[in-house]
Design an enzyme around this catalytic site. Structure first.
Site, short mmCIF file in Angstrom:
data_model
loop_
_atom_site.label_atom_id
_atom_site.label_comp_id
_atom_site.label_asym_id
_atom_site.label_seq_id
_atom_site.Cartn_x
_atom_site.Cartn_y
_atom_site.Cartn_z
CE LYS A 22 -1.79 1.54 4.04
NZ LYS A 22 -1.49 2.95 4.34
NE ARG A 92 -0.01 12.20 7.27
CZ ARG A 92 0.54 13.39 7.33
NH1 ARG A 92 -0.22 14.42 7.50
NH2 ARG A 92 1.83 13.55 7.23
NE ARG A 121 0.25 10.46 10.18
CZ ARG A 121 -0.15 9.44 9.39
NH1 ARG A 121 -1.35 8.94 9.52
NH2 ARG A 121 0.67 8.99 8.45
CB ILE A 327 7.29 6.68 14.57
CG1 ILE A 327 8.53 5.80 14.41
CG2 ILE A 327 6.92 7.39 13.27
CD1 ILE A 327 9.77 6.50 13.91
C1 EPZ Z 1 4.16 6.94 6.33
O1 EPZ Z 1 3.39 7.99 6.89
C2 EPZ Z 1 3.22 5.74 6.23
N1 EPZ Z 1 2.10 6.07 5.36
C3 EPZ Z 1 2.71 5.37 7.62
O2 EPZ Z 1 1.91 4.20 7.49
C4 EPZ Z 1 3.92 5.04 8.51
O3 EPZ Z 1 3.47 4.76 9.82
C5 EPZ Z 1 4.87 6.25 8.54
O4 EPZ Z 1 5.26 6.59 7.18
C6 EPZ Z 1 6.13 5.96 9.34
O5 EPZ Z 1 6.81 4.88 8.79
C7 EPZ Z 1 2.28 6.03 4.01
O6 EPZ Z 1 3.36 5.75 3.52
C8 EPZ Z 1 1.09 6.36 3.18
P1 EPZ Z 1 6.26 10.30 8.44
P2 EPZ Z 1 3.99 9.51 6.91
O7 EPZ Z 1 6.16 11.55 7.67
O8 EPZ Z 1 4.76 9.76 5.69
C9 EPZ Z 1 6.32 13.51 11.91
C10 EPZ Z 1 0.01 2.86 7.75
O9 EPZ Z 1 -0.52 2.33 8.72
N2 EPZ Z 1 6.30 14.50 10.83
O10 EPZ Z 1 7.48 9.44 8.31
O11 EPZ Z 1 2.88 10.43 7.25
C11 EPZ Z 1 5.00 12.80 12.04
O12 EPZ Z 1 4.11 13.54 12.83
C12 EPZ Z 1 0.52 4.29 7.84
O13 EPZ Z 1 0.19 2.30 6.64
C13 EPZ Z 1 6.47 15.84 11.14
O14 EPZ Z 1 6.63 16.20 12.30
O15 EPZ Z 1 4.98 9.40 8.15
C14 EPZ Z 1 5.38 11.50 12.69
O16 EPZ Z 1 5.47 11.69 14.09
C15 EPZ Z 1 0.27 4.88 9.22
N3 EPZ Z 1 6.44 16.76 10.14
C16 EPZ Z 1 6.77 11.21 12.12
O17 EPZ Z 1 7.25 12.46 11.59
C17 EPZ Z 1 6.24 16.41 8.83
O18 EPZ Z 1 6.24 17.30 7.95
C18 EPZ Z 1 6.78 10.18 11.00
O19 EPZ Z 1 5.97 10.67 9.98
C19 EPZ Z 1 6.07 15.03 8.52
C20 EPZ Z 1 6.11 14.10 9.53
#
Ligand code: EPZ
Length: 420
Positions: A22, A92, A121, A327
């Protein structure tokens, strides 16, 4: 409304094939917007989230044809760069089209995504990166607008190796003028898959899978064909299902390297794991599971998307386990539901302390998000009596025919219509 009913107690035995990832499908679909050529994607999982991304592409002007697991996407011209608010609210990850729209058309408009069950997020890292690439970003009235006459290559250091920000910036930089370097990039396998797809279209990108990704902008991209990598979280979830039920399960089509952090924890718990040519075999028949400590980290650390499932599994391990979620700030909503099934778990800030072995009994429980739902299904496999998992729409976002795959392994599980 549907629920999933499970009668616990069966040892799972047999083999299952995982679907395409996905979290590789979503950014790669968004990347199709970067080219007016035809993109053919194989191994695309039939999931709610993927259907929403297809709706986003169609709303922006793409023609999409979906036959079986093959999607053909053609965006000869982009009709609008405004992402429909209703679709942003549904998922999202619709925000992953922002980078492609900026690169292809020089603008995007999207409702600012809200938080979800696992955390706030924010998108600050995405927007800071877009600004470094020369875009003007305005946020007003609940919308985020991006505009760039021409995206210019630059050096970006991500404060955190965000998966989505890395993907969005790779797409925005693919058609930029000059070289972009993304430092402290996310290293997930889905990033590597996005790079290989973009390179098939003619992009000049290297370094995905390491902390530094280099993107030499090109003027246009062409057509391309690509096979999506297998879903490492689905594979890990089925291996955990085999282990929690004291059974033996063979997961076909999984890439061992992508699930290595999970395999090493299952081995540490005492499960027998064998990596074979065609897939991965897990066996815990007649074995006592031992408690272990887990800390979620960016890849190649233990994946946060397997944390809820691991918490469920550790309720059946002897001793005390500590699971630390680094995370997301609120990804323990599954704990309350597991407690209702008899699990002995205490949450202290970012850590869940699990006292095993808990005797679980069936209950009516509510899935708060996709992976929490998977954790509750795993718990239902070993709980005494019947478990009803509500909120199945969360599961359908990330697991294709989960109950049928578990049935094929011998689980007593089926989808039931709920009396509303
Ligand atoms: C991706 O989300 C995945 N989704 C998530 O999977 C996964 O849990 C996550 O990566 C971590 O591996 C997809 O790929 C569609 P991040 P993403 O940006 O990109 C913070 C599932 O169940 N952050 O790596 O949104 C954020 O708040 C989903 O399949 C900022 O602070 O994750 C979080 O605490 C759930 N500022 C951390 O980084 C930003 O601009 C990780 O987020 C972006 C993120």
């Amino acid at each position: 409304m549907f629920g999933i009913k499970i009668i616990g107690g069966n040892r799972l035995k047999g083999e299952v094939q995982v679907s395409g990832a996905k979290n590789a499908s979503l950014p790669i679909l968004a990347a199709c917007l970067l080219t007016s050529g035809e993109c053919v994607l194989h191994g695309v999982p039939r999931l709610r989230d993927v259907e929403v991304m297809v709706e986003v592409l169609q709303a922006l002007g793409a023609r999409v044809n979906w036959e079986g697991a093959t999607l053909t996407v053609c965006t000869r011209e982009v009709k609008t760069t405004e992402i429909p608010e209703i679709l942003m609210r549904k998922m999202r990850a619709s925000n992953l089209v922002m980078g492609a729209l900026l690169g292809r058309c020089g603008s995007f408009k999207a409702s600012t995504p809200g938080g979800c069950a696992i955390g706030s997020r924010p998108m600050d890292l995405h927007l800071k990166g877009f600004r470094s690439l020369g875009a003007r970003i305005d946020q007003q009235y609940g919308f985020t607008l991006g505009e760039a006459r021409k995206v210019k290559g630059t050096f970006i250091h991500l404060d955190f190796p965000s998966v989505g920000a890395t993907e969005n910036l790779m797409m925005a930089a693919a058609l930029a003028e000059g070289l972009t370097i993304i430092r402290n990039a996310a290293r997930e396998p889905e990033i590597v898959d996005l790079q290989s797809f973009l390179c098939r279209l003619g992009a000049r990108i290297c370094g995905a899978g390491t902390h530094e990704i280099r993107i030499e902008g090109v003027s246009t991209l062409g057509a391309g064909e690509h096979l999506i990598i297998p879903d490492r979280i689905e594979a890990s979830t089925f291996l955990a299902a085999g282990v929690i039920s004291q059974g033996e399960v063979m997961v076909f089509n999984a890439v061992a390297e992508h699930v290595e952090p999970v395999l090493s924890k299952l081995r540490e718990m005492g499960a027998q794991i064998r990596v074979e040519e065609e897939g991965i075999w897990a066996n815990s028949k007649g074995k006592y599971l031992q408690s272990v400590d887990v800390k979620t980290l960016p890849y190649p650390g233990f994946p946060t998307d397997m944390q809820p499932q691991m918490v469920a599994l550790l309720t059946q391990a002897r001793g005390t386990s500590v699971v630390t979620e680094t995370i997301f700030e609120s990804r323990f909503k599954h704990v309350d539901e597991l407690r209702r099934m008899g699990a002995q778990i205490r949450v202290e800030g970012r850590a869940a302390i699990i006292y095993g072995v808990s005797r679980l009994t069936g209950a009516v429980v509510e899935a708060s998000d996709l992976r929490a739902g998977a954790a509750l299904v795993l718990a239902g496999l070993v709980a005494e009596g019947e478990t009803l998992v509500e909120g199945v729409h969360h599961l359908d976002r990330g697991y294709h025919n989960m109950e049928e795959k578990l049935q094929s392994l011998g689980a007593r599980i089926h989808r039931a219509t709920l009396k509303t």
